[in-house]
Design a protein around this motif. Structure first.
Motif, short mmCIF file in Angstrom:
data_model
loop_
_atom_site.label_atom_id
_atom_site.label_comp_id
_atom_site.label_asym_id
_atom_site.label_seq_id
_atom_site.Cartn_x
_atom_site.Cartn_y
_atom_site.Cartn_z
N ARG A 120 0.84 -1.19 0.00
CA ARG A 120 0.00 0.00 0.00
C ARG A 120 0.87 1.24 0.00
O ARG A 120 1.78 1.37 0.82
N PHE A 121 0.59 2.16 -0.93
CA PHE A 121 1.36 3.39 -1.06
C PHE A 121 0.64 4.50 -0.32
O PHE A 121 -0.50 4.82 -0.62
N GLU A 122 1.31 5.08 0.67
CA GLU A 122 0.71 6.14 1.47
C GLU A 122 1.49 7.44 1.28
O GLU A 122 2.69 7.43 0.99
N THR A 123 0.78 8.55 1.45
CA THR A 123 1.40 9.87 1.35
C THR A 123 1.10 10.67 2.60
O THR A 123 0.10 10.43 3.28
N ALA A 124 1.95 11.64 2.89
CA ALA A 124 1.78 12.48 4.08
C ALA A 124 0.62 13.45 3.87
O ALA A 124 0.21 13.72 2.74
N PRO A 125 0.07 14.01 4.96
CA PRO A 125 -1.01 14.99 4.82
C PRO A 125 -0.57 16.18 3.96
O PRO A 125 0.52 16.72 4.13
N GLY A 126 -1.43 16.57 3.02
CA GLY A 126 -1.14 17.70 2.15
C GLY A 126 -0.16 17.42 1.04
O GLY A 126 0.16 18.30 0.25
N GLU A 127 0.32 16.17 0.95
CA GLU A 127 1.36 15.85 -0.02
C GLU A 127 0.80 15.64 -1.42
O GLU A 127 1.33 16.18 -2.39
N GLN A 128 -0.27 14.86 -1.54
CA GLN A 128 -0.72 14.48 -2.88
C GLN A 128 -2.24 14.36 -2.97
O GLN A 128 -2.91 13.99 -2.01
N ALA A 129 -2.75 14.70 -4.14
CA ALA A 129 -4.14 14.39 -4.51
C ALA A 129 -4.10 13.68 -5.85
O ALA A 129 -3.12 13.77 -6.60
N GLN A 130 -5.17 12.95 -6.15
CA GLN A 130 -5.27 12.25 -7.43
C GLN A 130 -6.53 12.71 -8.15
O GLN A 130 -7.58 12.89 -7.52
N VAL A 131 -6.42 12.90 -9.45
CA VAL A 131 -7.52 13.44 -10.26
C VAL A 131 -7.77 12.52 -11.44
O VAL A 131 -6.83 12.00 -12.06
N ASP A 132 -9.04 12.33 -11.75
CA ASP A 132 -9.38 11.54 -12.95
C ASP A 132 -10.84 11.78 -13.31
O ASP A 132 -11.61 12.35 -12.52
N PHE A 133 -11.21 11.31 -14.49
CA PHE A 133 -12.59 11.33 -14.96
C PHE A 133 -13.09 9.90 -15.10
O PHE A 133 -12.32 8.99 -15.40
N ALA A 134 -14.39 9.72 -14.91
CA ALA A 134 -15.05 8.45 -15.20
C ALA A 134 -16.30 8.73 -16.02
O ALA A 134 -16.98 9.74 -15.82
N GLN A 135 -16.60 7.84 -16.94
CA GLN A 135 -17.74 8.02 -17.83
C GLN A 135 -18.94 7.22 -17.32
O GLN A 135 -18.81 6.08 -16.90
N PHE A 136 -20.12 7.86 -17.36
CA PHE A 136 -21.36 7.20 -16.96
C PHE A 136 -22.41 7.41 -18.05
O PHE A 136 -22.49 8.48 -18.65
N HIS A 137 -23.22 6.39 -18.28
CA HIS A 137 -24.36 6.50 -19.18
C HIS A 137 -25.61 6.70 -18.32
O HIS A 137 -25.89 5.88 -17.44
N VAL A 138 -26.35 7.76 -18.56
CA VAL A 138 -27.52 8.07 -17.75
C VAL A 138 -28.70 8.43 -18.65
O VAL A 138 -28.53 8.75 -19.83
N VAL A 139 -29.88 8.38 -18.05
CA VAL A 139 -31.10 8.83 -18.72
C VAL A 139 -31.76 9.86 -17.82
O VAL A 139 -32.08 9.58 -16.67
N PHE A 140 -31.95 11.07 -18.33
CA PHE A 140 -32.57 12.13 -17.57
C PHE A 140 -34.09 12.01 -17.64
O PHE A 140 -34.65 11.59 -18.66
N THR A 141 -34.76 12.40 -16.57
CA THR A 141 -36.21 12.24 -16.50
C THR A 141 -36.95 13.08 -17.53
O THR A 141 -38.04 12.72 -17.97
N ASP A 142 -36.36 14.23 -17.92
CA ASP A 142 -37.05 15.07 -18.91
C ASP A 142 -36.87 14.56 -20.33
O ASP A 142 -37.58 15.00 -21.24
N GLU A 143 -35.91 13.63 -20.54
CA GLU A 143 -35.71 13.02 -21.85
C GLU A 143 -35.47 11.52 -21.66
O GLU A 143 -34.38 11.01 -21.89
N PRO A 144 -36.49 10.79 -21.23
CA PRO A 144 -36.30 9.37 -20.88
C PRO A 144 -35.90 8.48 -22.04
O PRO A 144 -35.39 7.38 -21.83
#
Length: 261
Positions: A120-144
């Motif tokens: 397990r890789f650990e970092t100190a407080p305030g040292e690092q953040a990780q950023v990414d995107f994830a894709q989701f398929h959704v259906v909105f109620t106004d356009e079902p």
């Protein structure tokens, strides 16, 4: 009370009969002293002290029983649903029990996959953040009738695992920069280093010497806020495991409401 065909006597009397027999008393002497007939005494001396035999206990009804069929159906349809999500669903259906009863049942009907040990890789407080995107398929109620794609931007602090996430319609550069600013404001600070997957809005490619070429606008943002951008090594998806977990959690928790491609 113990029954052996001829008479029903107490367990203590059987112990006394066997003890007197070990002391050398005859069957007649034991009968006179205990008041038990000689035939019964002989029977117990032959058999010795036997542990009482009990039949199988009738299973007790539990608070989870009325909901097991529903849980089996949900797990069969969506194996990744979390216990917390299923607990909420059961509460809506009148379940009055606790979380442990749900997870105990899920453990029996949903075998866990085995994984090898990892460092397990650990970092100190305030040292690092990780950023990414994830894709989701959704259906909105106004356009079902129109499935749409939305993106989840997520920033996770490496030490505390604090998550800031926002659904957006695009993963273009202006959206990435706005999400960074909003995350810094919500978190109340800026980590020293931010780790990125090789998303095009962050990493343009590699230079002639093999170094990473970052998007100029991202570098300007980094200089302004004082953080250092860092790209994951190629083909090392587990490097950004902290930011992948929120995506898995959201997919499991939202279940059928959103789906991954």
């Amino acid at each position: 009370m113990v029954e052996r065909g001829l008479a029903v006597i107490k367990l203590g009397e059987i112990v006394m009969i066997l003890d007197l027999h070990r002391q050398g008393l005859s069957v007649s002497a034991i009968a006179r002293q205990t008041g038990v007939d000689r035939k019964t005494i002989r029977k117990y001396i032959e058999r010795g002290l036997e542990a009482p035999a009990y039949g199988p206990r009738k299973p007790r009804a539990t608070v989870i029983d009325p909901f097991t069929a529903y849980l089996r159906e949900r797990v069969a349809a969506y194996p990744g649903l979390s216990g917390r999500r299923l607990l909420r669903e059961l509460k809506e259906r009148g379940y009055a029990g606790g979380y442990t009863a749900v997870t105990d049942f899920l453990r029996d009907v949903r075998p866990t996959s085995e994984h090898g040990f990892e460092v397990r890789f650990e970092t100190a407080p305030g040292e690092q953040a990780q950023v990414d995107f994830a894709q989701f398929h959704v259906v909105f109620t106004d356009e079902p009738a129109t499935p749409r794609i939305v993106w989840l931007f997520s920033m996770v602090l490496g030490h505390s695992r604090l998550i800031w996430a926002r659904f957006v319609m695009h993963q273009d550069l202006p959206t990435v920069l706005r999400c960074h600013v909003a995350a810094f404001d919500a978190i109340g600070g800026v980590p020293r280093e931010i780790l990125y997957d090789r998303m095009k809005t962050a990493v343009i490619g590699e230079g002639e010497t093999g170094g990473i070429v970052y998007n100029r606008a991202l570098l300007d943002l980094a200089r302004h806020y004082g953080f250092h951008p860092k790209a994951c090594k190629a083909y090392r998806a587990k490097t950004k495991g902290k930011v992948e977990r929120p995506f898995r959690y959201i997919r499991e928790d939202l279940g059928a409401l959103v789906s991954q491609p």
